[in-house]
Design a protein around this motif. Structure first.
Motif, PDB file in Angstrom:
ATOM      1  N   THR A   1      13.139  -1.820 -25.525  1.00 47.50           N
ATOM      2  CA  THR A   1      13.105  -2.040 -24.079  1.00 47.50           C
ATOM      3  C   THR A   1      11.668  -2.238 -23.608  1.00 47.50           C
ATOM      4  N   PHE A   2      11.542  -2.774 -22.381  1.00 44.03           N
ATOM      5  CA  PHE A   2      10.216  -2.946 -21.785  1.00 44.03           C
ATOM      6  C   PHE A   2       9.991  -1.962 -20.630  1.00 44.03           C
ATOM      7  N   ASN A   3      11.066  -1.614 -19.904  1.00 44.88           N
ATOM      8  CA  ASN A   3      10.964  -0.677 -18.765  1.00 44.88           C
ATOM      9  C   ASN A   3       9.932  -1.150 -17.744  1.00 44.88           C
ATOM     10  N   PRO A   4      10.188  -2.265 -17.086  1.00 41.97           N
ATOM     11  CA  PRO A   4       9.184  -2.857 -16.197  1.00 41.97           C
ATOM     12  C   PRO A   4       8.821  -1.988 -15.000  1.00 41.97           C
ATOM     13  N   GLY A   5       9.724  -1.109 -14.570  1.00 46.35           N
ATOM     14  CA  GLY A   5       9.444  -0.315 -13.379  1.00 46.35           C
ATOM     15  C   GLY A   5       8.795   1.023 -13.660  1.00 46.35           C
ATOM     16  N   ASN A   6       8.490   1.322 -14.936  1.00 47.49           N
ATOM     17  CA  ASN A   6       7.855   2.613 -15.248  1.00 47.49           C
ATOM     18  C   ASN A   6       6.512   2.754 -14.545  1.00 47.49           C
ATOM     19  N   ARG A   7       6.212   3.982 -14.097  1.00 53.26           N
ATOM     20  CA  ARG A   7       4.932   4.249 -13.434  1.00 53.26           C
ATOM     21  C   ARG A   7       3.922   4.810 -14.432  1.00 53.26           C
ATOM     22  N   ALA A   8       2.688   5.049 -13.988  1.00 50.91           N
ATOM     23  CA  ALA A   8       1.616   5.408 -14.893  1.00 50.91           C
ATOM     24  C   ALA A   8       0.902   6.705 -14.538  1.00 50.91           C
ATOM     25  N   THR A   9      -0.114   7.099 -15.356  1.00 51.88           N
ATOM     26  CA  THR A   9      -0.923   8.285 -15.064  1.00 51.88           C
ATOM     27  C   THR A   9      -2.365   7.899 -14.824  1.00 51.88           C
ATOM     28  N   ARG A  10      -3.074   8.772 -14.117  1.00 53.13           N
ATOM     29  CA  ARG A  10      -4.487   8.506 -13.805  1.00 53.13           C
ATOM     30  C   ARG A  10      -5.327   8.399 -15.071  1.00 53.13           C
ATOM     31  N   GLN A  11      -5.041   9.244 -16.061  1.00 53.51           N
ATOM     32  CA  GLN A  11      -5.853   9.238 -17.271  1.00 53.51           C
ATOM     33  C   GLN A  11      -5.682   7.925 -18.042  1.00 53.51           C
ATOM     34  N   ASP A  12      -4.452   7.359 -18.058  1.00 56.20           N
ATOM     35  CA  ASP A  12      -4.251   6.092 -18.753  1.00 56.20           C
ATOM     36  C   ASP A  12      -4.994   4.956 -18.051  1.00 56.20           C
ATOM     37  N   ALA A  13      -4.969   4.986 -16.710  1.00 54.14           N
ATOM     38  CA  ALA A  13      -5.686   3.955 -15.972  1.00 54.14           C
ATOM     39  C   ALA A  13      -7.181   4.020 -16.263  1.00 54.14           C
ATOM     40  N   ALA A  14      -7.714   5.241 -16.360  1.00 54.17           N
ATOM     41  CA  ALA A  14      -9.135   5.401 -16.663  1.00 54.17           C
ATOM     42  C   ALA A  14      -9.451   4.853 -18.043  1.00 54.17           C
ATOM     43  N   LEU A  15      -8.597   5.168 -19.031  1.00 54.34           N
ATOM     44  CA  LEU A  15      -8.820   4.704 -20.401  1.00 54.34           C
ATOM     45  C   LEU A  15      -8.788   3.183 -20.462  1.00 54.34           C
ATOM     46  N   VAL A  16      -7.783   2.571 -19.816  1.00 54.82           N
ATOM     47  CA  VAL A  16      -7.662   1.110 -19.834  1.00 54.82           C
ATOM     48  C   VAL A  16      -8.870   0.454 -19.169  1.00 54.82           C
ATOM     49  N   THR A  17      -9.312   1.027 -18.061  1.00 54.33           N
ATOM     50  CA  THR A  17     -10.431   0.433 -17.327  1.00 54.33           C
ATOM     51  C   THR A  17     -11.707   0.424 -18.166  1.00 54.33           C
ATOM     52  N   VAL A  18     -12.007   1.545 -18.822  1.00 54.88           N
ATOM     53  CA  VAL A  18     -13.217   1.604 -19.657  1.00 54.88           C
ATOM     54  C   VAL A  18     -13.127   0.607 -20.805  1.00 54.88           C
TER      55      VAL A  18
ATOM     56  N   ALA B   1       0.850  -1.200   0.000  1.00 53.62           N
ATOM     57  CA  ALA B   1       0.000   0.000   0.000  1.00 53.62           C
ATOM     58  C   ALA B   1       0.880   1.243   0.000  1.00 53.62           C
ATOM     59  N   GLY B   2       0.480   2.215  -0.769  1.00 48.43           N
ATOM     60  CA  GLY B   2       1.242   3.450  -0.866  1.00 48.43           C
ATOM     61  C   GLY B   2       2.301   3.430  -1.942  1.00 48.43           C
ATOM     62  N   GLN B   3       2.559   2.244  -2.535  1.00 48.00           N
ATOM     63  CA  GLN B   3       3.538   2.155  -3.607  1.00 48.00           C
ATOM     64  C   GLN B   3       2.860   2.371  -4.951  1.00 48.00           C
ATOM     65  N   ASN B   4       3.554   3.019  -5.862  1.00 48.30           N
ATOM     66  CA  ASN B   4       3.007   3.256  -7.193  1.00 48.30           C
ATOM     67  C   ASN B   4       3.012   1.966  -8.008  1.00 48.30           C
ATOM     68  N   LEU B   5       1.983   1.785  -8.801  1.00 43.03           N
ATOM     69  CA  LEU B   5       1.861   0.604  -9.649  1.00 43.03           C
ATOM     70  C   LEU B   5       2.858   0.694 -10.796  1.00 43.03           C
ATOM     71  N   THR B   6       3.492  -0.436 -11.135  1.00 42.20           N
ATOM     72  CA  THR B   6       4.471  -0.455 -12.224  1.00 42.20           C
ATOM     73  C   THR B   6       3.928  -1.250 -13.400  1.00 42.20           C
ATOM     74  N   ARG B   7       4.639  -1.166 -14.528  1.00 43.17           N
ATOM     75  CA  ARG B   7       4.218  -1.875 -15.744  1.00 43.17           C
ATOM     76  C   ARG B   7       4.202  -3.391 -15.533  1.00 43.17           C
ATOM     77  N   GLU B   8       5.222  -3.922 -14.888  1.00 48.90           N
ATOM     78  CA  GLU B   8       5.252  -5.365 -14.735  1.00 48.90           C
ATOM     79  C   GLU B   8       4.158  -5.830 -13.769  1.00 48.90           C
ATOM     80  N   GLN B   9       3.859  -5.035 -12.744  1.00 53.11           N
ATOM     81  CA  GLN B   9       2.760  -5.389 -11.840  1.00 53.11           C
ATOM     82  C   GLN B   9       1.432  -5.365 -12.581  1.00 53.11           C
TER      83      GLN B   9
END
Length: 699
Positions: A183-200, A123-131
């Protein structure tokens, strides 16, 4: 339906770089998503109660998302049961009172999250690409075992061991892609707008998958008017044109034959890809269309994909989006600390001069950003306000330090300036009961009626812009008790006491009559006593736009520079020079004082100069005057080293030095050639001494 055809395949590398934090606030219109490529998705999720704004009418589309908040989103999107969480928490860092407790437990129970080990959820950790990849592969129920060996990314070794198989499966299913640089960049973090787009997109596609409906938009064949029984479906794609047989089908009218189902599925996807902008014109706002085109293409069968044809335009668009997002991430990385630095500045009303280093640092860091990075910083009104306040505070501080009042205790008027160093000055009395002594509006002073010397405190309010400060200045108004001792100066005919500074050796030529030395060459030498430089003027020197003195002076200086270059003398350290103005030119030594000299020699020096030797002069203090004034307790050494335009100016200079030494006396003008020293009271005995006393005062 194949797993590759499921809606989760719409995810791209950029779509897994988002973060979203739900809040329990009313769903008011969001003011900061008008330019977001996920605007429609954000509004849809808000309307369904899956996400909310941040409680201030904003969504913060570019901020990060934490693991527990994504668990809430997934739990709501998958409609997991949140009403019966376990009594005992599974994770130490998500207790029962945590706002995400029910969602985290439900997501864990559904197998979407497994935690970080040692009973920690993260909890409190940012979500990463590999997660993210692991979560969605878990949501699909796919067994990714062994697929990690297929990874070809150049940074595959940096992917966590526990995530490699899931990342490989997600790539194979088209859930996620790498970057254009391999590259894949597994530890890259994300944005709120991308999460919203993916969820819909995930919710919509999952609904279709649950209903068994195809994923890409399919244009149905035109329904014939007759006969009512459709024609047999051809085994190969055929164009939607009337039959070449020429006859009209029964039932009257011309019928459009049925289109091959594969062709019907492929055509809208082909058109969708063709409608994408060229790679050079791609903007981040095109991302939803690109993600949708990829999703629709990946949902086709191999046969349908073959009918779509080449998808270079789609892959180039995806590469462009990845590059833009990578640049946007770099821009945000540069902008974020500057934005925080500006936000940390005090409000304008609270700014102090001690904040100047922080304000200067914030401005320097902001100015070093690119235009796109500055856009991400946003409004810098707080910085400009702080700069305005610092400027005003500096003006006030300088004015306060320089503001002085000269009053000898007996004058009938005191000058109260209304401006100082760019600041405005207003005056008041600290004790308004003393207004009968000093009229603050006119500066007039009334001593009549005073039984004893009285200190009057003048309060100056110093203001510049929004900044202001006060300074108290005390003057002593002397009571009228008798005549204090006075010492009157001799008549001073010349008020020039200035220092004569050392000069260079410098010789000016006669008026130059000609610059044509071709027929009558001229030769002479210049020496500083250590080196001798020959000057040979043997050509016709063109004037151009210059005067005769300028071109000859320039020619002579060229001989000096050439000599220095030929003898290894640094031009910055040369001792001689020449320069012309008007119709004459001068030779000079760079040093000053009596040791500075220029000696001319050679056949033709007399053609140019009236004498062969020029010397500098030493500094001359002979006009300076110094004397001492003592009141029996304090002594001031008065030094006069300037040219004074008037006796008033001379008196002012003497008074500043008397006040600086706290001597209880003041200088007053007697006439344009004399001044006098006046003791502050009748009980003070003045004494004048010093080296130049007899030149200024009688015995």
């Amino acid at each position: 339906m194949s797993l590759k055809g499921k809606s989760i395949s719409i995810l791209s590398a950029a779509a897994l770089l988002g973060a979203l934090v739900p809040h329990a606030y009313g769903d008011a219109p969001l003011s900061d998503i008008s330019n977001s490529y996920a605007k429609d998705a954000i509004n849809e999720l808000v309307s369904k109660g899956i996400i909310h704004g941040t409680g201030d009418g904003k969504f913060n589309p570019t901020s990060d998302i934490q693991r527990q908040d994504f668990a809430i989103i997934m739990a709501k999107a998958l409609q997991l049961d949140l009403s019966h969480p376990p009594v005992t928490p599974t994770f130490k860092d998500v207790p029962k009172e945590n706002y995400a407790y029910a969602a985290v437990e439900a997501a864990f129970k559904a197998g979407l999250f497994k935690g970080m080990g040692n009973g920690i959820f993260g909890a409190g950790q940012n979500l990463t690409r590999e997660q993210m990849a692991v979560i969605f592969v878990n949501a699909l129920g796919v067994n990714p075992a062994g697929k990690g060996r297929n990874l070809t990314f150049s940074d595959a070794a940096s992917i966590s061991a526990w995530a490699k198989d899931a990342v490989a499966a997600a790539v194979e299913l088209g859930l996620i892609h790498g970057y254009p640089d391999g590259t894949f960049n597994p530890g890259n973090r994300a944005t709120r707008q991308d999460a919203a787009l993916v969820t819909v997109q995930f919710m919509n596609d999952k609904a279709k998958a649950d209903e068994g409906s195809p994923q890409p938009p399919v244009v149905p064949p035109t329904t014939p008017t007759s006969p009512t029984t459709p024609s047999p479906t051809p085994t190969t794609p055929t164009p939607s044109t009337p039959s070449s047989g020429g006859g009209a089908p029964s039932g009257g009218g011309e019928e459009t034959p049925h289109q091959n189902p594969d062709q019907a599925a492929a055509e809208p996807v082909k058109a969708e890809i063709a409608a994408l902008p060229a790679k050079a014109n791609i903007k981040l706002s095109d991302k939803p269309a690109i993600v949708q085109a990829r999703a629709h293409y990946d949902a086709l069968t191999d046969a349908q994909k073959a009918l779509v044809g080449g998808i270079a335009k789609l892959t180039e668009a995806e590469q462009a989006i990845a590059e833009l997002e990578a640049q946007a991430a770099l821009d945000e990385q540069a902008a974020a600390p500057v934005r925080a630095e500006i936000a940390a500045l005090p409000a304008k009303a609270d700014i102090k001069l001690t904040d100047e280093p922080a304000v200067t640092s914030a401005r320097a860091h902001y100015d070093s950003l690119t235009d796109s990075q500055k856009t991400r910083v946003g409004d810098i009104g707080k910085l400009t306000d702080a700069e305005d306040m610092i400027r005003d505070l500096n003006i006030v501080a300088v004015a306060k330090g320089n503001l002085q009042i000269v009053y000898n205790g007996v004058a009938e008027k005191i000058e109260l300036p209304s401006a100082q160093d760019g600041a405005t000055i207003t005056w008041t009395l600290k004790n308004m009961g003393q207004s009968s002594i000093v009229d603050i509006t006119t500066g007039s002073v009334k001593r009549e009626g005073l039984n004893e010397n009285t200190d009057v405190v003048l309060v100056a309010t110093i203001a510049a812009g929004a900044a202001s400060d006060t300074k108290e200045i005390t003057i002593r108004v002397k009571a009228v008790t008798g005549e204090p001792e006075t010492i009157t100066s001799k008549a001073i005919a010349d008020l020039d006491f200035s220092t004569i500074y050392a000069t260079q050796a410098r010789g000016e030529s006669f008026q130059v009559q000609t610059t044509d030395f071709q027929s009558t060459p001229k030769h002479f030498t210049i020496s500083d006593g250590k080196i001798t430089i020959p000057v040979d003027l043997t050509w016709n020197i063109p004037l151009g736009e210059f005067t005769a003195g300028q071109v000859v002076g320039s020619a002579v200086d060229s001989f000096i520079q050439d000599y220095c270059n030929a003898h290894g003398i640094d031009l910055g350290k040369r001792t001689l020079g020449a320069v012309g103005f008007g119709d004459t030119f001068s030779i000079f030594a760079f040093s000053t004082g009596s040791a500075s000299s220029v000696t001319l020699g050679g056949a033709d020096w007399e053609y140019f100069f009236p004498q062969s030797q020029y010397n500098g002069t030493d500094i001359d203090h002979s006009k300076n005057r110094t004397f001492n004034v003592s009141d029996g307790e304090h002594t001031a050494t008065v030094t006069l080293v300037s040219r004074y335009a008037t006796m008033d100016a001379l008196v002012g200079a003497i008074n500043r030095q008397l006040q600086g030494a706290s001597v209880a006396a003041a200088a007053e003008k007697v006439n344009d050639n004399q001044f006098r020293l006046v003791a502050n009271s009748t009980d003070i005995l003045l004494n004048v001494s010093g080296a130049d006393k007899n030149q200024l005062f009688e015995e």
